[in-house]
Design a protein around this motif. Sequence first.
Motif, PDB file in Angstrom:
ATOM      1  N   CYS A  33      24.584  41.168  29.633  1.00 39.59           N
ATOM      2  CA  CYS A  33      24.297  42.166  30.666  1.00 39.59           C
ATOM      3  C   CYS A  33      23.231  43.128  30.160  1.00 39.59           C
ATOM      4  CB  CYS A  33      25.558  42.919  31.098  1.00 39.59           C
ATOM      5  SG  CYS A  33      26.217  44.049  29.861  1.00 39.59           S
ATOM      6  N   GLU A  34      22.477  43.666  31.088  1.00 45.22           N
ATOM      7  CA  GLU A  34      21.394  44.603  30.771  1.00 45.22           C
ATOM      8  C   GLU A  34      21.431  45.748  31.787  1.00 45.22           C
ATOM      9  OE1 GLU A  34      18.409  46.571  29.146  1.00 45.22           O
ATOM     10  OE2 GLU A  34      19.259  44.754  28.255  1.00 45.22           O
ATOM     11  N   PRO A  35      21.625  46.988  31.337  1.00 44.15           N
ATOM     12  CA  PRO A  35      21.788  47.470  29.968  1.00 44.15           C
ATOM     13  C   PRO A  35      23.059  46.922  29.297  1.00 44.15           C
ATOM     14  CG  PRO A  35      21.309  49.283  31.489  1.00 44.15           C
ATOM     15  CD  PRO A  35      21.643  48.095  32.319  1.00 44.15           C
ATOM     16  N   GLY A  36      23.088  46.991  27.975  1.00 44.92           N
ATOM     17  CA  GLY A  36      24.195  46.419  27.216  1.00 44.92           C
ATOM     18  C   GLY A  36      25.482  47.202  27.338  1.00 44.92           C
ATOM     19  N   ILE A  37      26.563  46.606  26.850  1.00 47.29           N
ATOM     20  CA  ILE A  37      27.890  47.214  26.883  1.00 47.29           C
ATOM     21  C   ILE A  37      27.861  48.571  26.174  1.00 47.29           C
ATOM     22  CG2 ILE A  37      30.305  46.901  26.262  1.00 47.29           C
ATOM     23  CD1 ILE A  37      29.204  44.992  28.407  1.00 47.29           C
ATOM     24  N   ASN A  38      28.518  49.547  26.786  1.00 51.46           N
ATOM     25  CA  ASN A  38      28.672  50.919  26.252  1.00 51.46           C
ATOM     26  C   ASN A  38      27.376  51.729  26.253  1.00 51.46           C
ATOM     27  OD1 ASN A  38      31.432  50.515  25.730  1.00 51.46           O
ATOM     28  ND2 ASN A  38      30.975  49.591  23.738  1.00 51.46           N
ATOM     29  N   LYS A  39      26.304  51.203  26.883  1.00 57.96           N
ATOM     30  CA  LYS A  39      25.083  51.976  27.017  1.00 57.96           C
ATOM     31  C   LYS A  39      25.288  53.086  28.051  1.00 57.96           C
ATOM     32  CE  LYS A  39      21.979  49.811  24.403  1.00 57.96           C
ATOM     33  NZ  LYS A  39      21.129  50.459  23.387  1.00 57.96           N
ATOM     34  N   GLU A  40      24.736  54.264  27.769  1.00 55.94           N
ATOM     35  CA  GLU A  40      24.850  55.386  28.705  1.00 55.94           C
ATOM     36  C   GLU A  40      23.685  55.328  29.685  1.00 55.94           C
ATOM     37  OE1 GLU A  40      26.126  60.014  28.343  1.00 55.94           O
ATOM     38  OE2 GLU A  40      24.340  59.434  27.213  1.00 55.94           O
ATOM     39  N   ILE A  41      23.998  55.263  30.989  1.00 53.32           N
ATOM     40  CA  ILE A  41      22.962  55.190  32.024  1.00 53.32           C
ATOM     41  C   ILE A  41      23.376  56.073  33.193  1.00 53.32           C
ATOM     42  CG2 ILE A  41      22.191  52.871  31.426  1.00 53.32           C
ATOM     43  CD1 ILE A  41      23.868  51.783  33.699  1.00 53.32           C
ATOM     44  N   ALA A  42      22.440  56.324  34.086  1.00 53.74           N
ATOM     45  CA  ALA A  42      22.714  57.166  35.256  1.00 53.74           C
ATOM     46  C   ALA A  42      23.611  56.435  36.239  1.00 53.74           C
ATOM     47  CB  ALA A  42      21.406  57.544  35.925  1.00 53.74           C
ATOM     48  N   LYS A  43      24.490  57.190  36.883  1.00 51.79           N
ATOM     49  CA  LYS A  43      25.332  56.609  37.918  1.00 51.79           C
ATOM     50  C   LYS A  43      24.447  56.065  39.040  1.00 51.79           C
ATOM     51  CE  LYS A  43      29.403  59.501  37.099  1.00 51.79           C
ATOM     52  NZ  LYS A  43      30.352  60.478  37.681  1.00 51.79           N
ATOM     53  N   GLY A  44      24.892  54.982  39.624  1.00 56.33           N
ATOM     54  CA  GLY A  44      24.108  54.348  40.676  1.00 56.33           C
ATOM     55  C   GLY A  44      23.097  53.347  40.177  1.00 56.33           C
ATOM     56  N   SER A  45      22.977  53.240  38.850  1.00 61.46           N
ATOM     57  CA  SER A  45      22.001  52.292  38.284  1.00 61.46           C
ATOM     58  C   SER A  45      22.452  50.856  38.521  1.00 61.46           C
ATOM     59  CB  SER A  45      21.821  52.530  36.786  1.00 61.46           C
ATOM     60  OG  SER A  45      21.304  53.822  36.538  1.00 61.46           O
ATOM     61  N   VAL A  46      21.475  49.956  38.466  1.00 59.20           N
ATOM     62  CA  VAL A  46      21.741  48.524  38.676  1.00 59.20           C
ATOM     63  C   VAL A  46      21.906  47.838  37.319  1.00 59.20           C
ATOM     64  CG1 VAL A  46      20.826  46.362  39.585  1.00 59.20           C
ATOM     65  CG2 VAL A  46      20.470  48.490  40.845  1.00 59.20           C
ATOM     66  N   VAL A  47      22.942  47.018  37.205  1.00 59.98           N
ATOM     67  CA  VAL A  47      23.204  46.257  35.990  1.00 59.98           C
ATOM     68  C   VAL A  47      22.911  44.779  36.265  1.00 59.98           C
ATOM     69  CG1 VAL A  47      24.935  45.557  34.290  1.00 59.98           C
ATOM     70  CG2 VAL A  47      24.954  47.891  35.210  1.00 59.98           C
ATOM     71  N   LYS A  48      22.073  44.185  35.423  1.00 65.96           N
ATOM     72  CA  LYS A  48      21.743  42.774  35.565  1.00 65.96           C
ATOM     73  C   LYS A  48      22.610  41.945  34.612  1.00 65.96           C
ATOM     74  CE  LYS A  48      16.948  43.566  36.925  1.00 65.96           C
ATOM     75  NZ  LYS A  48      15.520  43.212  36.681  1.00 65.96           N
ATOM     76  N   VAL A  49      22.965  40.746  35.048  1.00 62.94           N
ATOM     77  CA  VAL A  49      23.837  39.901  34.221  1.00 62.94           C
ATOM     78  C   VAL A  49      23.275  38.487  34.112  1.00 62.94           C
ATOM     79  CG1 VAL A  49      25.929  41.205  34.758  1.00 62.94           C
ATOM     80  CG2 VAL A  49      25.277  39.282  36.207  1.00 62.94           C
ATOM     81  N   VAL A  50      23.704  37.814  33.038  1.00 65.25           N
ATOM     82  CA  VAL A  50      23.418  36.393  32.847  1.00 65.25           C
ATOM     83  C   VAL A  50      24.749  35.663  32.825  1.00 65.25           C
ATOM     84  CG1 VAL A  50      22.413  34.646  31.332  1.00 65.25           C
ATOM     85  CG2 VAL A  50      21.334  36.893  31.531  1.00 65.25           C
ATOM     86  N   ILE A  51      24.870  34.632  33.614  1.00 64.12           N
ATOM     87  CA  ILE A  51      26.129  33.894  33.753  1.00 64.12           C
ATOM     88  C   ILE A  51      26.034  32.564  33.019  1.00 64.12           C
ATOM     89  CG2 ILE A  51      27.686  32.793  35.414  1.00 64.12           C
ATOM     90  CD1 ILE A  51      26.945  34.942  37.397  1.00 64.12           C
ATOM     91  N   SER A  52      27.119  32.202  32.342  1.00 64.51           N
ATOM     92  CA  SER A  52      27.152  30.949  31.591  1.00 64.51           C
ATOM     93  C   SER A  52      27.209  29.752  32.537  1.00 64.51           C
ATOM     94  CB  SER A  52      28.368  30.927  30.656  1.00 64.51           C
ATOM     95  OG  SER A  52      28.561  29.629  30.117  1.00 64.51           O
ATOM     96  N   SER A  53      26.381  28.775  32.245  1.00 61.49           N
ATOM     97  CA  SER A  53      26.423  27.525  33.008  1.00 61.49           C
ATOM     98  C   SER A  53      27.197  26.453  32.245  1.00 61.49           C
ATOM     99  CB  SER A  53      25.002  27.036  33.298  1.00 61.49           C
ATOM    100  OG  SER A  53      24.266  26.893  32.104  1.00 61.49           O
ATOM    101  N   GLY A  54      27.909  26.870  31.192  1.00 61.48           N
ATOM    102  CA  GLY A  54      28.691  25.924  30.409  1.00 61.48           C
ATOM    103  C   GLY A  54      27.911  25.440  29.195  1.00 61.48           C
ATOM    104  N   PRO A  55      28.556  24.632  28.354  1.00 62.59           N
ATOM    105  CA  PRO A  55      27.888  24.165  27.130  1.00 62.59           C
ATOM    106  C   PRO A  55      26.765  23.180  27.427  1.00 62.59           C
ATOM    107  CG  PRO A  55      29.998  23.064  27.422  1.00 62.59           C
ATOM    108  CD  PRO A  55      29.930  24.108  28.492  1.00 62.59           C
TER     109      PRO A  55
END
Length: 444
Positions: free
Chosen positions: A257-279
């Motif tokens: 995820c971006e920003p990373g876990i426990n990063k401090e950001i403004a409320k309402g910000s958008v978090v981008k994620v990468v989903i696993s497609s398996g091995p």
Amino acid sequence: LKPQNILVTDSGQAKIADFGIASVQSLSQVTKADTIMGSLHYLAPEVVRGEKATTQSDIYSLGIVLYELLRGDVPFKGEVPVNIALKHMREEIPSIREFNPTIPQSLENVIIKATAKNLKDRYHTCEEMLADLESCLKRDHEEKLVFDYIEDNEPTIIAQSEKTVSEEEKPPLDKDKLKKNLRLVAYVFMALASLGIIILLYFGYYSPKQKMTTVPNILNMTYDEAKVELEKHDLVLDSVTSFKPSDQYEKDLIMECEPGINKEIAKGSVVKVVISSGPMIEIRNYVGEKIETIKNELGILGISVKVVEVESEEEVGMIIKQSRDPGTTIDPNSTYKEITLTVSKGLKIIVPNVVNKNIDEAKKELEALGFNVSLEVLSAPTTREEILEVAGKLNRVIEQSIEAYTEVTKKDELIILKYYDRVPDLPAIDPEGPGGMDGEIIED
């Protein structure tokens, strides 16, 4: 008014340029279509309808400029100019907070009021708009501005009328009033530019702590689970996701995820994620296995199989070659997931008839077909009748060990060719025997 016509000097002074429409309106004769020539992206709805431009028309344009300062784009677009004009008249301006939730509602209200369709709802003077701009960042809990009055639809006369407007129909141009209005417009624009810098500082560096939050741990969650978790922290999950293979995270679970876990950001910000497609899919050695079994196995993994059949001594349906080496991997997200498997369709060799052919030519013909050829010399005949029979067949195939037109299913099959390599001379005839005196053959 539009950004291209608002100039700022090195000393920070704002200047308004290009008075094309203003000067055109002072001419003695001009069509109404001509009076609205300009950039439709910033044109007030009443001007689009063919009405006279006023201070409130400039305020509408400044509201569009403020929207563009915050959004980076104009609110209304269209393939043809008339579509843009219709949107200015009929559609409400898009919410700037939907694009960026960190923008205060009080600032969006300035845009809403400046771009109101009805002149009764719009700012009446530039001083009113300037006052709101100077105080909007102090009004944290303001509700969204909604107008109760709904303007009646009026007929659109964009570039439709060619009727000329005489000088008598226009009020005289008040130059002092025009200068005053232009000064106010310049002040408002400077306030807009300053406000843009303030917003960057306020929300980028000096945002109050109560408007900040931390990114929760959403790894190993599904998209829907992460969306709920982020909403608890006043964060928004990006609707556009990307996928990557992973041996650590199961398929359909969030791995980055971006920003990373426990990063401090403004409320309402958008978090981008990468989903696993398996091995990653690992290719193994399929040689020696049946094609039907492997096709099913690879089909479950989403890999398409191209089958090439060749003649082979191997069992029919047996894989004898593969295009991808064992141990190589395939990304499950790849659009090219194919493997070519070469499969045996068996071997069928029809034994030709080589009897009476020259022994050397027959041997070459059979070896070309894959046979193991052995030559066997027959014992020379002894009787006159046998000698006469084979006299014309010297060095020719007399017999082949595998009958002609027999079907053989493997190469190197042994075939023996028998022939005579010499023929003895004919014996003398006894004069007393048949045709002689006693019928006996006297041999040399």
